[in-house]
Scaffold this motif. Structure first.
Motif: not given
Lengths: 515, 515
Positions: A160, A172, A199
């Motif tokens: 995260e 995110t 990500f």
């Protein structure tokens, strides 16, 4: 005690209130005091209320802890706030007891329902060593995890990203998160884990800072009833920290050496010889990362210091990892940390030991060889095993002053033996690494490097401090201890140049180094 | 928040005090109020002081927990007070974080001192199943412990006896405490541990009650820096609980069966046959302890119920142990629990499976055989492996109504194969037990029981619910699937008597049982 005390306090508060109220009515002029007192009472009551949500005992006892813990673990809370009260006290996983002892129960039909009561903790879920960016939107986290968790369960990992500024976008989660277990099943209590988190888009692209958290889930490994997720900070980027050009720039070094864990009573003289030889071999655009798991004692540090001062050597003190029982001083974790830590700092990264000497046969240079291998992400290097006892009669009377690779000149030529290889990689295409080769690479690997590059291996010469020469020979071939050897002076012939190079670089300050 | 809040509160308190003081001086008549207010202030300040020793955040957050934990684990506290706030919520070992993230540090000489941060918990230290007296001054505790802890470290155990009455003597510690690991190295996340604790003299000899605590130390297994000791109650004797004559009296039963973990979709009919056969074999002074790890589904329970009602069967529901990943439904823990739980209840204890049928050849009875073996603490029993597909042509058209041991009549006679043995013990001389034999016995063991006692093994017939007969044969010998078989109707010949016995004992209520 907590409850008792809070009730007493509340009682005390009410008592004051009643008396004060009576007094005020009598005095008929204490509105201000009443207001203030009511404020104080409000505070007391607030405190009393807060006490209610605390454990039933106020002294810190096991039952309190159990209370805290049951609140946390039953709600499977992840640990969001790691920024409180930093102290330097290390902790072992605590030894909480369950909230109560569960007893056997006899059902109406006579069946005895047995209870099982678990206590304490025998291993951590995860131990971090390092976390590094692998690009604009990808990270690697290197650490140890409980080995049976990985053998008998399927623990999962996710990252995260939490931006530093609250005005920035929300946190995110990584869209792709996978783990690599690069230690070939060797672990003990712990096994090495490299987590790759990617990500969907660049994180911290404004360069305004933020933190990367790893969420490590047990998937019921230690207790099928609980999928505990531990969430913890692994990387903290301050505003302005990232230099995104790093990922595409030409690296600072051409060659970087990632050493494995050094341990035991190493010979300062052998280390002196090794570093002088390799700085000369790899040249100005090279760097050496040495990992001290206890082997870099004072005298070894002395021989490294001049090279540290010249910027050729970085010494990583990793003694703390000895707390956690993995394979051989957690060497697989260490090389993976090195890989990711220096991934963008070097074109080539080498993995071999301090009793091993890379050699490029004449007509070639290290540069010409590696340039010819530049299409490969990885290549492995053939071993030349050298006997660690047999020396030359010619050195009689002065062998103790000769360097190790100078006097140990008999090469093991037994055929049909599978010998370990060492290797080098172009680290930007590598995701995890091992000790003898990496199994997690993008791109090609070649083993066809015979005649181009090889390494001489002086096994058992660095971890002892006594003179290696035991037998002085005057032959070009010998069968010794049922093994064929031939004289090979390749390395011996380089000794003079290496000594001269050392003197040029750092002067004679190491001339009194002891074996 | 905690600190902020407490400062605010203290600030608020001081503010009230100052204002009140002014008011009072002005009014010149508020001594009583002042006294009361000062009392209130004292309370507020006490509370504020207490807050100081609390975590920095008052809401239950990770940092609080870390605070609690660091206080507990750094002082290596053992958990003395287990009697607070019982709730029924089960807990997994919590996932505390260390008190702060330790950062890498660069020393003056340029060495990078790397930090390693551990998080969470992957396995319990110890999980209790049962604790039993083995005499006036000795106890056995049966449970699971973290396997790598035992493989790579030397965890230690000690017992403490705490008398119930405070007027009684102080708590005492066991003088001899040793562990046995009876699962032959088979464990997964957990391994089976039997702890034997012996005190220098009788404990609870006044029969006034008390508690036995086990102290389980990790010896630095999960973290070399900490030898965590978990201390927990394992046995609670109420006043008058012990009957010391138990240890020297003639046991209630002659034969007690300790079954291993039952799991999967067991055939109710096969279990029906097995229990009827063995109650008839072992007779009135026998008892059967069945351990249900999920295999005793409703229909299996139906066939056990009549025998439970007659007092022949005790069913132990051990499904809860499935939470903890050991070897095959923790069968080694289960048999050891059974050993110690029923140690003084029976002269002989048998360990075999529900697809195995003990048989004593004619001219002998189970009593005469065991009487002849009474000098032995343990004897093992030879296997007669029976084919689980081959049946008799004579049963054509009605084999599905025949009992398993009635229709499966072909015995595997392949030679030179080491076959598992099963065993029986005189449990008062046994300290831990296995599945195929015990390695922790006092006294003699014999394997020379051929011709005296044996067991027929119908492998693979109980864990499936379809008809076993596949091939109907009319021969006395056959080579089937490269294995020699001979017709053996020993068990078949007993079927009629067993059926009749069942009907006498429990009537026809099971006649519609399905395979």
């Amino acid at each position: 005690m907590g409850k008792e005390r809070s009730e007493k306090e509340r009682g005390g508060g009410e008592h004051s209130k009643r008396n004060l109220f009576v007094s005020c009515v009598v005095m008929n002029s204490c509105a201000a005091e009443l207001k203030l007192l009511l404020t104080a009472l409000l505070v007391i009551c607030s405190v009393a209320t807060l006490f209610q949500i605390l454990p039933s005992r106020f002294t810190i006892s096991a039952s309190d802890l159990r209370f805290c813990i049951s609140r946390i673990s039953t709600s499977n809370t992840s640990f969001a706030s790691l920024n409180g009260t930093p102290t330097s006290t290390p902790t072992m996983p605590p030894s909480p007891s369950p909230p109560s002892i569960r007893k056997d129960q006899v059902a109406d039909n006579g069946v005895i329902k047995r209870a099982f009561n678990p206590y304490g903790s025998a291993a951590y879920n995860f131990i971090t060593m390092g976390a590094y960016r692998g690009g604009l939107n990808t990270f690697a986290i290197i650490g140890l995890a409980s080995k049976p968790l990985h053998v008998y369960s399927k623990p999962t990992y996710q990252c995260e990203w939490v931006p530093q500024s609250s005005s920035a976008s929300n946190s995110t989660f990584s869209t792709v998160s996978y783990k690599m277990l690069p230690d070939w099943g060797y672990g003990h209590v712990y096994t090495v884990v490299v987590v790759n988190c990617t990500f969907s888009e660049a994180v911290n692209s404004e360069n305004s800072g933020g933190k990367l958290f790893l969420e490590a889930s047990t998937s019921g490994g230690g207790d099928r009833d609980f999928n505990i997720t531990d969430r913890f900070e692994v990387l903290n980027e301050s505003p302005g920290d990232i230099n995104t050009t790093l990922f595409s720039s030409k690296p600072k070094y051409d060659y970087l050496y990632c050493g494995s864990s050094l341990y035991g009573g190493l010979s300062p003289q052998r280390v002196r010889e090794w570093i002088a030889y390799h700085v000369r071999l790899f040249g100005k655009r090279s760097h050496f990362v040495i990992h001290d798991a206890g082997g870099v004692h004072e005298e070894v540090l002395e021989v490294l210091k001049p090279w540290m001062e010249l910027g050729y050597v970085t010494l990583q003190d990793i003694k703390e990892q000895e707390r956690f029982d993995g394979y051989y001083h957690n060497q697989f974790m260490v090389v993976n940390d090195c890989l990711h830590r220096y991934k963008f700092m070097t074109k080539w990264m080498f993995f071999f030991d301090v009793d091993e000497y890379i050699h490029v046969p004449q007509k070639n240079t290290i540069k010409s060889v590696l340039d010819s291998l530049s299409d490969y992400t990885q290549f492995t290097i053939e071993q030349m095993p050298m006997n660690n006892k047999l020396c030359l009669s010619a050195d009689y009377g002065r062998y103790y002053r000769k360097w190790g690779f100078e006097k140990l000149v008999y090469k093991d030529v037994k055929k049909g033996i599978r010998r370990d290889r060492k290797y080098a990689i172009q680290p930007r295409n590598v995701f995890a690494t091992g000790v003898h080769m990496s199994q997690n690479v993008a791109g090609k690997t070649t083993h066809k490097t015979e005649g181009m590059i090889r390494y001489f291996h002086y096994h058992g010469t660095v971890a002892q401090r006594r003179e290696p020469c035991r037998n002085l020979l005057n032959v070009t071939e010998i069968n010794f201890e049922n093994n064929p050897y031939v004289l090979d002076t390749t390395m011996r012939d380089l000794a003079w140049s290496v000594k001269k190079f050392e003197n040029q670089m750092i002067g004679p300050k190491l001339k009194n180094t002891r074996q």
